[in-house]
Design an enzyme around this catalytic site. Sequence first.
Site, PDB file in Angstrom:
ATOM      1  N   LYS A 166     -33.212  11.165 -12.040  1.00  0.00           N
ATOM      2  CA  LYS A 166     -32.368  11.368 -10.845  1.00  0.00           C
ATOM      3  C   LYS A 166     -32.744  12.537 -10.201  1.00  0.00           C
ATOM      4  O   LYS A 166     -32.836  13.717 -10.829  1.00  0.00           O
ATOM      5  CB  LYS A 166     -30.865  11.219 -11.251  1.00  0.00           C
ATOM      6  CG  LYS A 166     -29.790  11.569 -10.323  1.00  0.00           C
ATOM      7  CD  LYS A 166     -28.606  11.031 -10.888  1.00  0.00           C
ATOM      8  CE  LYS A 166     -27.246  11.992 -10.686  1.00  0.00           C
ATOM      9  NZ  LYS A 166     -26.068  11.234 -11.078  1.00  0.00           N
ATOM     10  N   LYS A 272     -17.194   6.974 -14.432  1.00  0.00           N
ATOM     11  CA  LYS A 272     -16.858   8.407 -14.736  1.00  0.00           C
ATOM     12  C   LYS A 272     -15.220   8.329 -15.403  1.00  0.00           C
ATOM     13  O   LYS A 272     -14.409   8.404 -14.393  1.00  0.00           O
ATOM     14  CB  LYS A 272     -17.143   9.421 -13.730  1.00  0.00           C
ATOM     15  CG  LYS A 272     -18.614   9.559 -13.351  1.00  0.00           C
ATOM     16  CD  LYS A 272     -18.874  10.578 -12.341  1.00  0.00           C
ATOM     17  CE  LYS A 272     -20.045  10.972 -12.107  1.00  0.00           C
ATOM     18  NZ  LYS A 272     -20.404  11.811 -11.010  1.00  0.00           N
TER      19      LYS A 272
HETATM   20  C1  MUC Z   1     -23.048  13.441  -9.967  1.00  0.00           C
HETATM   21  O1  MUC Z   1     -22.850  13.551  -8.676  1.00  0.00           O
HETATM   22  O2  MUC Z   1     -23.536  12.526 -10.237  1.00  0.00           O
HETATM   23  C2  MUC Z   1     -24.336  13.828 -12.625  1.00  0.00           C
HETATM   24  C3  MUC Z   1     -25.334  14.112 -12.966  1.00  0.00           C
HETATM   25  C4  MUC Z   1     -25.923  15.425 -12.373  1.00  0.00           C
HETATM   26  O3  MUC Z   1     -27.147  15.841 -12.159  1.00  0.00           O
HETATM   27  O4  MUC Z   1     -24.941  15.651 -11.446  1.00  0.00           O
HETATM   28  C5  MUC Z   1     -23.668  15.009 -11.762  1.00  0.00           C
HETATM   29  C6  MUC Z   1     -22.920  14.425 -10.730  1.00  0.00           C
HETATM   30 MG    MG Z   2     -23.302  11.198  -8.233  1.00  0.00          MG
END
Ligand code: MUC
Ligand code: MG
Length: 387
Positions: A166, A272
């Site tokens: 990601k 979450k």
């Molecule tokens: C988010 O916004 O997803 C989760 C993985 C990451 O790198 O930041 C978090 C927060």
């Molecule tokens: Mg996020």
Amino acid sequence: MPVKIVHIDTWIVDIPTIRPHVLSMTSISSQVMMLVRIRFSDGSEGIGEGTTIGGLAYGDESPEGMKLAIDRYFAPLLLGRDAEEPAAAMALLRTHIVGNHFAKNAVETALLDAAARRAELPLTALLGGRIHDSLPVLWTLASGETERDIDEAEAMIAARRHNVFKLKIGKRDLADDVAHVAAIKKALGDRASVRVDVNQAWDAMSAKRGAKMLADAGVDLIEQPLNRDDRRGMAALTATSPIAIMADEALRGPHDALEYVRDKAAHVFSLKPAQAGGLFAARDIAAIARAGKVGLYGGTMLEGGVGTAASAQLFATLPAMEWGTELFGPLLQTEQIFTEPLTYDNFALALPDSPGLGVELDLDKIRHFRRDGPSRTVTGPTSRETS
Ligand code: MUC
Ligand code: MG
């Protein structure tokens, strides 16, 4: 004699990250965790975690605020209550305390951890039983530098730790962000899935253009491109985007999930427990997603091991997590605070088998990293009735 809650400790623990983690709204080089430990009259105890990103930059609660809320407002409601009634304790908290989802999740986790330990069962058993023994885990590339991110991804693939990545974008111009993402996807090719998280930074026009450009670059999914309050914008984008749109910050409980399903405002939900207000609230969101044919992804607030273990215990009981998980928080920190670290292997996190969350705090490490000196311990009567 019924077992009662007798003691609540809250600690702020700062652990450096292995490198700066750059998001659209903030950068962090250390992660701040609020840990709660609840102790019971039979000597049993349970732990929970409340962690967010960059103080108040990401969400409505900070670790320091969570500590204060638990010490000052949660603890008097909880002390003396029956240990075997976590649901009743949480209902009482919800009656008297508005919001404070992260703190509620930390407390619910600690109550459930203790209940499972007393039963000598992993927490998954209290949540209906385990369907998965391990969970796939992606890694976030967020150094802020393209070459460094590519090197990091290559090392992760070679070590068989992660093959889904990601990328945090939204801080720079759209064209610069897309060039960064496209360079990484090109370098990794079919060996990895690449997704992006915009953390609410785009407006509607950037999102429309961005979805097309990122699809052309081979990206699979865009996470929370628009502001968390812009459900209509998310619905319009979801209707036209060539790649999957995921809701994250917008999901602050089952009610949001229901509205998102009703308005077809996302293809995927990031689950979450902290944002949802607890493990059971997150499970309710999962049920709504399933009913609404929305895909599921196991999100993180970059929690350390306690929050990560708690989320894993829940996610392992869900039939399908179509988009995997990002339960890598402990790996972003320079230290795991357990006597036995969580195990990551073969692109996945292994579910611990021991009772409760399946992890034991290393109290020497906690003492070392605690910011706030000796714990503030709130002690109350053991005989108060639960009514
Ligand atoms: C988010 O916004 O997803 C989760 C993985 C990451 O790198 O930041 C978090 C927060
Ligand atoms: Mg996020």
